[in-house]
Design a protein around this motif. Structure first.
Motif, PDB file in Angstrom:
ATOM      1  N   THR A 201       0.999  -1.245  -0.041  1.00 46.18           N
ATOM      2  CA  THR A 201       0.087  -0.165   0.229  1.00 46.18           C
ATOM      3  C   THR A 201       0.844   1.217   0.056  1.00 46.18           C
ATOM      4  O   THR A 201       2.156   1.323   0.037  1.00 46.18           O
ATOM      5  N   ALA A 202       0.205   2.301   0.154  1.00 41.03           N
ATOM      6  CA  ALA A 202       1.025   3.699   0.096  1.00 41.03           C
ATOM      7  C   ALA A 202       2.017   3.677   1.363  1.00 41.03           C
ATOM      8  O   ALA A 202       2.835   4.560   1.498  1.00 41.03           O
ATOM      9  N   GLN A 203       1.292   2.789   2.504  1.00 39.04           N
ATOM     10  CA  GLN A 203       1.785   2.909   3.886  1.00 39.04           C
ATOM     11  C   GLN A 203       3.139   1.997   4.047  1.00 39.04           C
ATOM     12  O   GLN A 203       4.092   2.174   4.645  1.00 39.04           O
ATOM     13  N   HIS A 204       3.082   0.983   3.411  1.00 38.14           N
ATOM     14  CA  HIS A 204       4.145  -0.213   3.517  1.00 38.14           C
ATOM     15  C   HIS A 204       4.341  -0.972   2.201  1.00 38.14           C
ATOM     16  O   HIS A 204       3.104  -1.198   1.459  1.00 38.14           O
ATOM     17  N   ARG A 205       5.139  -1.806   2.123  1.00 35.97           N
ATOM     18  CA  ARG A 205       5.451  -2.755   1.082  1.00 35.97           C
ATOM     19  C   ARG A 205       4.842  -3.985   1.339  1.00 35.97           C
ATOM     20  O   ARG A 205       4.207  -4.059   2.623  1.00 35.97           O
ATOM     21  N   SER A 206       4.866  -5.027   0.569  1.00 33.40           N
ATOM     22  CA  SER A 206       4.169  -6.072   1.050  1.00 33.40           C
ATOM     23  C   SER A 206       4.879  -7.054   1.653  1.00 33.40           C
ATOM     24  O   SER A 206       6.182  -6.928   1.975  1.00 33.40           O
TER      25      SER A 206
END
Length: 278
Positions: A201-206
Motif C-alpha cells: 500500500t502507500a503505507q508499506h510494502r508487501s
C-alpha cells in the motif's frame, strides 16, 4: 474502544492451588518443564517441574502482545524505525523482515510478532508503547505481577539473550499468561493463523508471514507461541479446544524441535480424554 481482557475469576489461585492428578497413561514429556491445564476452570491436569524458573525465549512475545493491547487500538499506526530493523539483525533474532519507514497498524504488526516471531516487530511495538523499550519492559513486569506471575521477570520484549542476564519464567506462569492472552480475541485470531499476507500500500510494502507453530492444522489447535534460544531450548505455549472446553499448556527446554509439537498434540488429546477434577 480498548479491548477488555476477560478471564475466569480465580484462575491463578486454581493453577497454583491444585496438584496435577496422577494418570498411568500420561504421554511422555521429555522437556525439562511442562504443564497442562483446563483454561475454563484453572484445573491442572499435568505438571512437571512447572514452578522451576527458566528462560523462555520467544514465549516472551505473548506478554508483549498482551501489554500492547491493554492500551493500543488494533488500528493504531506504528512507523518502523531503522533501530527496529537493526535490533533484530544485530541480535541474531528471528525477524518479520520489516523495512524502515513502513507504517503498519498494531493489528498488522501482531501478525509479524506472533507468526514469524519477529524481534523487529517486538522492538517497534515496545519502543512505541513504552514509551521506549525500557518503559515497556517495566509494564511487562508490572502486568506479570498483576496476573500473579510471581516467578517471572522480563528483560526485553522478545526473549533474546541479554548481556546482563536473560529473563525467566515458569511453565506455570506462562500457562496463566496463555489463558489470559487467548481470552483476547485478536491474540487468539492471530495465534491461530498459519499464513498471513499484506499487499503493498502507500503505507508499506508487501509482507507474507508463516506461523512457526507446526501444531496448527491439528484438529482443535488454536495457538499459541514457539520459542528457541540455546539457553532456553525449544519451547512451546500451546492450546486446543473442543466442545467449548479449552486446554492450555507449556513445554520448556525440549531438546528436539519437532518433539515439542508431537508432545503438545499428545497432551491435548490426553487432556481432553480425562475428566476434570471435581
Amino acid at each position: 474502544m480498548r479491548i477488555r481482557h476477560v478471564v475466569p475469576a480465580g484462575l491463578f489461585a486454581l493453577v497454583t492451588g491444585l496438584a496435577a492428578p496422577a494418570h498411568a497413561d500420561t504421554p511422555a514429556v521429555h522437556g525439562q518443564a511442562a504443564i497442562l491445564l483446563d483454561a475454563t476452570s484453572g484445573q491442572v491436569l499435568f505438571s512437571k517441574e512447572a514452578g522451576e524458573r527458566m528462560p523462555i525465549a520467544s514465549l516472551t512475545k505473548t506478554m508483549t502482545a498482551y501489554v500492547v493491547l491493554k492500551t493500543a487500538k488494533p488500528t493504531d499506526v506504528v512507523r518502523i524505525d531503522s533501530a527496529d530493523v537493526a535490533y533484530a539483525e544485530d541480535g541474531g533474532g528471528t525477524t518479520a523482515d520489516l523495512r524502515a519507514g513502513d507504517r503498519l497498524t498494531v493489528g498488522e504488526l501482531l501478525y509479524g510478532l506472533m507468526l514469524p516471531s519477529g524481534a523487529d516487530a517486538a522492538h517497534a511495538l515496545a519502543r512505541t508503547y513504552g514509551p521506549g523499550v525500557g518503559g515497556f519492559v517495566t509494564k511487562m513486569n508490572a502486568t506479570a505481577r498483576e496476573l500473579g506471575m510471581n516467578d517471572t521477570a522480563y528483560v526485553n520484549a522478545d526473549g533474546l539473550p541479554m548481556p546482563g542476564g536473560d529473563g525467566y519464567s515458569t511453565a506455570r506462569d506462562q500457562a496463566v499468561l496463555a489463558a489470559r492472552a487467548l481470552a483476547v480475541p485478536l491474540i487468539k485470531q492471530t495465534a491461530a493463523t498459519r499464513l498471513h499476507s499484506l499487499d503493498a500500500t502507500a503505507q508499506h510494502r508487501s509482507y507474507s508471514w508463516r506461523n512457526t507453530n507446526r501444531l496448527l492444522g491439528t484438529p482443535g489447535a488454536v495457538g499459541l507461541k514457539t520459542g528457541f534460544t540455546r539457553a532456553a531450548g525449544y519451547c512451546l505455549a500451546f492450546a486446543g479446544e473442543t466442545n467449548g472446553r479449552r486446554l492450555v499448556g507449556v513445554l520448556l527446554d525440549e531438546s528436539v524441535s519437532s518433539r515439542r509439537f508431537t508432545t503438545a498434540e499428545e497432551l491435548l488429546e490426553w487432556g481432553l480424554s480425562v475428566r476434570s477434577l471435581q
